[in-house]
Design a protein around this motif. Structure first.
Motif, PDB file in Angstrom:
ATOM      1  N   PHE A   5       0.858  -1.175   0.000  1.00 50.01           N
ATOM      2  CA  PHE A   5       0.000   0.000   0.000  1.00 50.01           C
ATOM      3  C   PHE A   5       0.894   1.223   0.000  1.00 50.01           C
ATOM      4  N   ARG A   6       0.631   2.153  -0.904  1.00 48.78           N
ATOM      5  CA  ARG A   6       1.405   3.388  -0.978  1.00 48.78           C
ATOM      6  C   ARG A   6       0.468   4.499  -1.443  1.00 48.78           C
ATOM      7  N   LYS A   7       0.493   5.618  -0.757  1.00 48.23           N
ATOM      8  CA  LYS A   7      -0.370   6.746  -1.081  1.00 48.23           C
ATOM      9  C   LYS A   7       0.382   8.040  -0.809  1.00 48.23           C
ATOM     10  N   SER A   8       0.253   9.017  -1.705  1.00 50.68           N
ATOM     11  CA  SER A   8       0.841  10.342  -1.528  1.00 50.68           C
ATOM     12  C   SER A   8      -0.275  11.352  -1.353  1.00 50.68           C
ATOM     13  N   ILE A   9      -0.119  12.226  -0.375  1.00 51.53           N
ATOM     14  CA  ILE A   9      -1.091  13.278  -0.117  1.00 51.53           C
ATOM     15  C   ILE A   9      -0.401  14.619  -0.309  1.00 51.53           C
ATOM     16  N   LYS A  10      -0.958  15.452  -1.180  1.00 53.91           N
ATOM     17  CA  LYS A  10      -0.387  16.764  -1.429  1.00 53.91           C
ATOM     18  C   LYS A  10      -0.852  17.715  -0.334  1.00 53.91           C
ATOM     19  N   ALA A  12       0.651  20.960   0.204  1.00 55.56           N
ATOM     20  CA  ALA A  12       0.786  22.316  -0.325  1.00 55.56           C
ATOM     21  C   ALA A  12       1.551  22.204  -1.635  1.00 55.56           C
ATOM     22  N   PRO A  13       1.631  23.286  -2.419  1.00 50.97           N
ATOM     23  CA  PRO A  13       2.435  23.205  -3.641  1.00 50.97           C
ATOM     24  C   PRO A  13       3.888  22.851  -3.309  1.00 50.97           C
ATOM     25  N   GLY A  14       4.346  21.744  -3.845  1.00 50.95           N
ATOM     26  CA  GLY A  14       5.718  21.309  -3.618  1.00 50.95           C
ATOM     27  C   GLY A  14       5.938  20.523  -2.341  1.00 50.95           C
ATOM     28  N   VAL A  15       4.875  20.176  -1.606  1.00 46.06           N
ATOM     29  CA  VAL A  15       5.009  19.414  -0.362  1.00 46.06           C
ATOM     30  C   VAL A  15       4.058  18.225  -0.399  1.00 46.06           C
ATOM     31  N   LYS A  16       4.628  16.997  -0.305  1.00 46.52           N
ATOM     32  CA  LYS A  16       3.817  15.780  -0.301  1.00 46.52           C
ATOM     33  C   LYS A  16       4.166  14.931   0.906  1.00 46.52           C
ATOM     34  N   LEU A  17       3.156  14.280   1.447  1.00 48.58           N
ATOM     35  CA  LEU A  17       3.309  13.331   2.532  1.00 48.58           C
ATOM     36  C   LEU A  17       3.095  11.948   1.928  1.00 48.58           C
ATOM     37  N   ASN A  18       4.069  11.052   2.087  1.00 42.99           N
ATOM     38  CA  ASN A  18       4.003   9.719   1.504  1.00 42.99           C
ATOM     39  C   ASN A  18       3.655   8.705   2.590  1.00 42.99           C
ATOM     40  N   LEU A  19       2.593   7.928   2.360  1.00 42.81           N
ATOM     41  CA  LEU A  19       2.099   6.955   3.333  1.00 42.81           C
ATOM     42  C   LEU A  19       2.270   5.538   2.818  1.00 42.81           C
ATOM     43  N   THR A  20       2.510   4.617   3.755  1.00 44.04           N
ATOM     44  CA  THR A  20       2.547   3.189   3.429  1.00 44.04           C
ATOM     45  C   THR A  20       1.661   2.472   4.432  1.00 44.04           C
ATOM     46  N   GLY A  21       1.607   1.178   4.346  1.00 50.14           N
ATOM     47  CA  GLY A  21       0.800   0.395   5.264  1.00 50.14           C
ATOM     48  C   GLY A  21       1.271   0.498   6.705  1.00 50.14           C
ATOM     49  N   LYS A  22       2.537   0.848   6.922  1.00 45.28           N
ATOM     50  CA  LYS A  22       3.095   0.965   8.276  1.00 45.28           C
ATOM     51  C   LYS A  22       3.005   2.382   8.818  1.00 45.28           C
ATOM     52  N   GLY A  23       2.510   3.327   8.031  1.00 52.93           N
ATOM     53  CA  GLY A  23       2.392   4.713   8.494  1.00 52.93           C
ATOM     54  C   GLY A  23       3.068   5.681   7.538  1.00 52.93           C
ATOM     55  N   ILE A  24       3.545   6.785   8.082  1.00 51.86           N
ATOM     56  CA  ILE A  24       4.200   7.811   7.265  1.00 51.86           C
ATOM     57  C   ILE A  24       5.588   7.312   6.887  1.00 51.86           C
ATOM     58  N   SER A  25       5.878   7.267   5.586  1.00 48.74           N
ATOM     59  CA  SER A  25       7.186   6.798   5.154  1.00 48.74           C
ATOM     60  C   SER A  25       8.142   7.953   4.921  1.00 48.74           C
ATOM     61  N   LYS A  35      14.298  18.414  -5.600  1.00 46.71           N
ATOM     62  CA  LYS A  35      13.457  17.759  -4.601  1.00 46.71           C
ATOM     63  C   LYS A  35      14.312  17.288  -3.437  1.00 46.71           C
ATOM     64  N   VAL A  36      13.702  17.256  -2.262  1.00 47.22           N
ATOM     65  CA  VAL A  36      14.318  16.682  -1.073  1.00 47.22           C
ATOM     66  C   VAL A  36      13.302  15.726  -0.469  1.00 47.22           C
ATOM     67  N   ASN A  37      13.720  14.500  -0.204  1.00 46.26           N
ATOM     68  CA  ASN A  37      12.856  13.489   0.384  1.00 46.26           C
ATOM     69  C   ASN A  37      13.441  13.119   1.742  1.00 46.26           C
ATOM     70  N   ILE A  38      12.684  13.367   2.799  1.00 46.08           N
ATOM     71  CA  ILE A  38      13.147  13.116   4.158  1.00 46.08           C
ATOM     72  C   ILE A  38      12.367  11.928   4.717  1.00 46.08           C
ATOM     73  N   SER A  39      13.088  10.879   5.133  1.00 48.50           N
ATOM     74  CA  SER A  39      12.446   9.690   5.684  1.00 48.50           C
ATOM     75  C   SER A  39      13.152   9.258   6.960  1.00 48.50           C
ATOM     76  N   LYS A  40      12.658   8.177   7.557  1.00 44.17           N
ATOM     77  CA  LYS A  40      13.271   7.639   8.770  1.00 44.17           C
ATOM     78  C   LYS A  40      14.691   7.143   8.501  1.00 44.17           C
ATOM     79  N   LYS A  41      14.926   6.657   7.300  1.00 43.10           N
ATOM     80  CA  LYS A  41      16.225   6.074   6.965  1.00 43.10           C
ATOM     81  C   LYS A  41      17.268   7.112   6.589  1.00 43.10           C
ATOM     82  N   GLY A  42      16.838   8.282   6.099  1.00 42.33           N
ATOM     83  CA  GLY A  42      17.792   9.299   5.701  1.00 42.33           C
ATOM     84  C   GLY A  42      17.168  10.339   4.798  1.00 42.33           C
TER      85      GLY A  42
END
Length: 101
Positions: A5-10, A12-25, A35-42
């Motif tokens: 399961f993967r879902k992106s929620i916009k 604001a312009p240029g800001v997305k929250l990416n979700l997976t089955g385990k929560g916010i990825s 672009k800059v992608n900030i996650s738990k891993k790095g």
């Protein structure tokens, strides 16, 4: 192969929250070109020329601090950190430009 399961929620312009089955990825900041992608891993920073297929990407993994009893604290690559900082600033400029356009 299992289901994913993967879902992106916009947000604001240029800001997305990416979700997976385990929560916010991760959280993605920026538009095409930077672009800059900030996650738990790095943090992954990408800068490129839209439509050309040419881009540069750098990855900076999260570092766990060590206690003084375990030895020397981890030292990161200063050049990689500087490149990520510049890319983050460029992304923020793009976002501000898009919002106040």
């Amino acid at each position: 192969m299992g289901f994913r399961f993967r879902k992106s929620i916009k947000l604001a312009p240029g800001v997305k929250l990416n979700l997976t089955g385990k929560g916010i990825s991760s959280v993605s900041l920026g538009k095409n070109g930077a672009k800059v992608n900030i996650s738990k891993k790095g943090t992954r920073s990408t800068i490129g020329i839209p439509g050309s297929g040419l881009s540069y990407s750098s990855y900076s993994p999260r570092k766990k601090a060590t206690s003084p009893q375990q030895g020397q604290p981890l030292q990161g690559n200063k050049t990689l950190g500087l490149i990520n900082l510049v890319i983050i600033i460029v992304c923020l400029i793009f976002i501000l430009f898009a919002i106040f356009k």
